[in-house]
Motif scaffolding. Structure first.
Motif, PDB file in Angstrom:
ATOM      1  N   UNK A 134     -44.502  98.384 -34.680  1.00 29.64           N
ATOM      2  CA  UNK A 134     -45.722  97.625 -34.929  1.00 29.64           C
ATOM      3  C   UNK A 134     -46.868  98.160 -34.101  1.00 29.64           C
ATOM      4  N   UNK A 135     -48.076  97.946 -34.593  1.00 32.46           N
ATOM      5  CA  UNK A 135     -49.272  98.213 -33.801  1.00 32.46           C
ATOM      6  C   UNK A 135     -49.654  96.928 -33.067  1.00 32.46           C
ATOM      7  N   UNK A 136     -50.323  97.090 -31.929  1.00 30.30           N
ATOM      8  CA  UNK A 136     -50.637  95.927 -31.102  1.00 30.30           C
ATOM      9  C   UNK A 136     -51.639  94.980 -31.759  1.00 30.30           C
ATOM     10  N   UNK A 137     -52.309  95.439 -32.809  1.00 25.66           N
ATOM     11  CA  UNK A 137     -53.228  94.545 -33.521  1.00 25.66           C
ATOM     12  C   UNK A 137     -52.534  93.872 -34.710  1.00 25.66           C
ATOM     13  N   UNK A 138     -51.209  93.894 -34.730  1.00 24.89           N
ATOM     14  CA  UNK A 138     -50.466  93.372 -35.882  1.00 24.89           C
ATOM     15  C   UNK A 138     -50.667  91.870 -36.083  1.00 24.89           C
ATOM     16  N   UNK A 139     -50.903  91.140 -34.994  1.00 24.11           N
ATOM     17  CA  UNK A 139     -51.087  89.699 -35.107  1.00 24.11           C
ATOM     18  C   UNK A 139     -49.801  88.940 -34.821  1.00 24.11           C
ATOM     19  N   UNK A 140     -49.927  87.665 -34.412  1.00 23.77           N
ATOM     20  CA  UNK A 140     -48.770  86.858 -33.999  1.00 23.77           C
ATOM     21  C   UNK A 140     -47.706  86.716 -35.088  1.00 23.77           C
ATOM     22  N   UNK A 141     -48.123  86.493 -36.335  1.00 22.52           N
ATOM     23  CA  UNK A 141     -47.147  86.241 -37.400  1.00 22.52           C
ATOM     24  C   UNK A 141     -46.268  87.461 -37.640  1.00 22.52           C
ATOM     25  N   UNK A 142     -46.876  88.639 -37.728  1.00 20.46           N
ATOM     26  CA  UNK A 142     -46.100  89.854 -37.986  1.00 20.46           C
ATOM     27  C   UNK A 142     -45.221  90.199 -36.782  1.00 20.46           C
TER      28      UNK A 142
END
Length: 224
Positions: A111-119
């Motif tokens: 994942x990328x760190x900007x993926x968001x809490x849900x992902x």
């Protein structure tokens, strides 16, 4: 319901930036059924904690001192590890070589760190359940990277031919679908999906669904 289903998913977070670790811990601790049990500021400490605490999932940054996230992943989840721990790699850097190296090292997610809490929560739950989740914005490029990279040896052939249904499951796994998504897409039960995935692992001689996907890419079973 099994004991694994009743207790929280135990997670170790490793990142050399304290503010990043704190943020990841806060996000995960707010998710129902997920608990951060330890943090580490470098890869070597992360490996030590993981071996001692045996979490369900490790969430590792790639760039860390002492030992980077790729090598830490290899030590905990690589091909030579008899009892691997699920690892999800998270990074700021959207580079194909990182994705490829992480999955080769045994990671169950990227994942990328900007993926968001849900992902982020979805990736942790998927890894804990034996699934793999790769950030959607890198999946298409990842497919191309695998398809375009010549392996050092020809991909192993299945010990038995794949059935038509197994070929369908193979394609959906390679596209990053979870078991639940595959069940919905193919209109079959979750237990049937799990059975087919287990059969694929046996026939292909691989240990997890990421390796199933990599085999699919390397044998040109999936096209962009």
């Amino acid at each position: 319901m099994s004991e694994q289903d009743q207790r929280p998913i135990r997670v170790i977070v490793a990142d050399d930036q304290e503010i990043a670790r704190t943020g990841l811990r806060m996000i995960l601790d707010l998710q129902p059924g997920i608990e951060v049990v330890a943090e580490a500021g470098d890869g070597r400490r992360a490996v030590e904690l993981a071996r001692r605490l045996r979490p369900d999932v490790c969430l590792f940054d790639i760039r860390m001192p002492a030992l980077d996230g790729i090598e830490a992943t290899r030590l905990l989840a690589g091909p030579a590890v008899a009892d691997p721990i699920a690892v999800v790699v998270i990074t700021t850097f959207d580079l194909d070589e990182y994705v490829y190296a992480a999955l080769r090292a045994g990671a169950r997610g990227f994942l990328l760190k900007d993926a968001g809490p849900d992902l982020l929560a979805q990736a942790v739950r998927a890894a804990a359940g034996g699934d793999a989740l790769i950030a959607p914005n890198v999946t298409a490029r990842l497919l191309g990277a695998f398809a375009g990279s010549a392996p050092s040896a020809p991909p192993a052939q299945p010990v038995e031919p794949l059935t038509e249904r197994e070929e369908e499951i193979l394609a959906t796994v390679a596209r990053g679908r979870t078991n639940s998504e595959i069940a919905a897409e193919l209109h079959i039960s979750l237990s049937t999906v799990k059975s087919h995935v287990a059969s694929l692992m046996t026939k292909l001689g691989v240990r997890n669904r990421v390796e199933i996907a990599m085999w699919a890419y390397e044998t040109d079973r999936v096209r962009r």
